[in-house]
Each structure stands twice: as C-alpha cells, then as structure tokens.
Scaffold this motif. Structure first.
Motif, PDB file in Angstrom:
ATOM      1  N   LYS A 143       0.819  -1.207   0.000  1.00  9.92           N
ATOM      2  CA  LYS A 143       0.000   0.000   0.000  1.00  9.92           C
ATOM      3  C   LYS A 143       0.855   1.260   0.000  1.00  9.92           C
ATOM      4  O   LYS A 143       0.533   2.235  -0.663  1.00  9.92           O
TER       5      LYS A 143
ATOM      6  N   ARG B 155       2.146   1.883  -3.419  1.00  2.00           N
ATOM      7  CA  ARG B 155       1.070   2.401  -4.269  1.00  2.00           C
ATOM      8  C   ARG B 155       0.805   3.883  -3.986  1.00  2.00           C
ATOM      9  O   ARG B 155       0.644   4.675  -4.903  1.00  2.00           O
TER      10      ARG B 155
ATOM     11  N   PHE C 289      -9.087   7.422  -8.639  1.00  2.00           N
ATOM     12  CA  PHE C 289      -8.595   6.149  -9.184  1.00  2.00           C
ATOM     13  C   PHE C 289      -8.619   5.023  -8.166  1.00  2.00           C
ATOM     14  O   PHE C 289      -8.851   3.868  -8.518  1.00  2.00           O
ATOM     15  N   GLU C 290      -8.407   5.327  -6.886  1.00  2.00           N
ATOM     16  CA  GLU C 290      -8.430   4.269  -5.866  1.00  2.00           C
ATOM     17  C   GLU C 290      -9.832   3.670  -5.749  1.00  2.00           C
ATOM     18  O   GLU C 290      -9.985   2.459  -5.605  1.00  2.00           O
ATOM     19  N   SER C 291     -10.836   4.509  -5.849  1.00  2.00           N
ATOM     20  CA  SER C 291     -12.205   4.011  -5.851  1.00  2.00           C
ATOM     21  C   SER C 291     -12.454   3.125  -7.071  1.00  2.00           C
ATOM     22  O   SER C 291     -13.115   2.093  -6.983  1.00  2.00           O
ATOM     23  N   PHE C 292     -11.893   3.534  -8.207  1.00  2.00           N
ATOM     24  CA  PHE C 292     -12.025   2.748  -9.430  1.00  2.00           C
ATOM     25  C   PHE C 292     -11.323   1.399  -9.282  1.00  2.00           C
ATOM     26  O   PHE C 292     -11.834   0.378  -9.737  1.00  2.00           O
ATOM     27  N   LEU C 293     -10.152   1.379  -8.633  1.00  2.00           N
ATOM     28  CA  LEU C 293      -9.441   0.113  -8.415  1.00  2.00           C
ATOM     29  C   LEU C 293     -10.236  -0.824  -7.520  1.00  2.00           C
ATOM     30  O   LEU C 293     -10.251  -2.045  -7.746  1.00  2.00           O
ATOM     31  N   ASN C 294     -10.884  -0.264  -6.506  1.00  2.00           N
ATOM     32  CA  ASN C 294     -11.723  -1.102  -5.637  1.00  2.00           C
ATOM     33  C   ASN C 294     -12.874  -1.709  -6.415  1.00  2.00           C
ATOM     34  O   ASN C 294     -13.239  -2.863  -6.202  1.00  2.00           O
ATOM     35  N   GLU C 295     -13.451  -0.953  -7.325  1.00  2.00           N
ATOM     36  CA  GLU C 295     -14.531  -1.478  -8.167  1.00  2.00           C
ATOM     37  C   GLU C 295     -13.996  -2.494  -9.174  1.00  2.00           C
ATOM     38  O   GLU C 295     -14.654  -3.478  -9.486  1.00  2.00           O
ATOM     39  N   TYR C 296     -12.791  -2.276  -9.657  1.00  2.00           N
ATOM     40  CA  TYR C 296     -12.186  -3.171 -10.649  1.00  2.00           C
ATOM     41  C   TYR C 296     -11.958  -4.560 -10.076  1.00  2.00           C
ATOM     42  O   TYR C 296     -12.090  -5.556 -10.786  1.00  2.00           O
ATOM     43  N   ARG C 297     -11.632  -4.621  -8.795  1.00  2.00           N
ATOM     44  CA  ARG C 297     -11.353  -5.909  -8.145  1.00  2.00           C
ATOM     45  C   ARG C 297     -12.624  -6.718  -7.899  1.00  2.00           C
ATOM     46  O   ARG C 297     -12.551  -7.929  -7.679  1.00  2.00           O
TER      47      ARG C 297
ATOM     48  N   THR D 124     -15.428   8.100 -10.892  1.00  2.00           N
ATOM     49  CA  THR D 124     -16.199   7.427  -9.843  1.00  2.00           C
ATOM     50  C   THR D 124     -17.630   7.101 -10.295  1.00  2.00           C
ATOM     51  O   THR D 124     -18.407   6.579  -9.502  1.00  2.00           O
TER      52      THR D 124
END
Length: 139
Positions: free
Chosen positions: A3, A6, A60-68, A134
């Motif tokens: 983390k 990142r 982008f961090e919110s997008f990464l959480n959704e991507y996972r 987002t």
C-alpha cells in the motif's frame, strides 16, 4: 508495504501531473504576453488535459476497488448528468460566454466571470475528472 508503494507512486504521478499543468499554463501565459490576446479555447483545453487527470487520479483508488469486484460494469448515469456535465460546462463557461454571447446576460456574466475564473476553471476540471471516474461501478 504494498500500500505504501502504491501511495508513493500515486504521489509521484500527482506531482508530475501538477508540474505538467503548471508548465502548460506558464507556456500559455508567456505566449499570451507576446500575443496580447488570451485564447480561452486553448486555456480551457490546456486545463482540461492537465487538471482533469488530477481529478481522475484522485478517484482512481475508488475505481481500483470497483475493478477488483466481480460482475459487469455499470455507469451511474444520474451522477454523470447531475455532477459531471455541470462541472464540464462550468469549466467551459468562458468559451460559452465569449464565443456565444451568453455573457451579455447580466446575471450569468456577473456570477460566472469573477476575479478567480482561472482557479475556478481548474477546480471544475479536477471535480469533473473525479466524478467521471467514480461514475463507473460493478454490480
């Protein structure tokens, strides 16, 4: 450890985007001093390509959480219409005012054109980028 690496990369990219925005704006203003004319179309484009990605990176961090997550991608259309579109229009307001004559309306001209219009354009572009990224989520 993962983390923190990142976040460090996030910080480096954010600083690079900020320096890019400063460099592009400085180049535009130095060219304006020699030409004696402020080109709002170029100014809005410069701010959109330099400050929009900053907001994009903030979300982008919110997008990464959704991507996972598993599932299909969806778009939050009300968020796009209610938040993204107005911030995009507000960031392009000088173009609308000076090219299409909207500024002749006394209320619009006095509200939108302020002393800090360039700062507000930058803020509107950052918010546009953030709300745009987002708006995508998985079900």
């Amino acid at each position: 450890m993962k983390k923190s690496v990142r976040y460090f990369l996030f910080l480096i990219i954010l600083v690079i985007l900020y320096l890019l925005a400063v460099k592009l704006n400085f180049y535009h203003y130095s060219q304006t001093r020699t030409d004696f004319a402020l080109n709002f179309n170029r100014l809005i484009f410069i701010n959109l390509i330099s400050c929009g990605p900053i907001g994009f990176l903030l979300g982008f961090e919110s997008f990464l959480n959704e991507y996972r997550k598993s599932g299909g991608w969806n778009i939050d259309v009300p968020r796009l219409i209610i938040l993204c579109l107005p911030f995009l229009l507000l960031s392009a307001m000088p173009i609308l005012i000076f090219n299409f004559g909207i500024g002749r309306l006394p209320i619009v001209g006095s509200i939108i054109i302020t002393d800090n219009k360039l700062l507000s354009i930058t803020i509107f572009n950052i918010l546009f980028g953030y709300f745009l990224i987002t708006s995508f989520y998985k079900k």
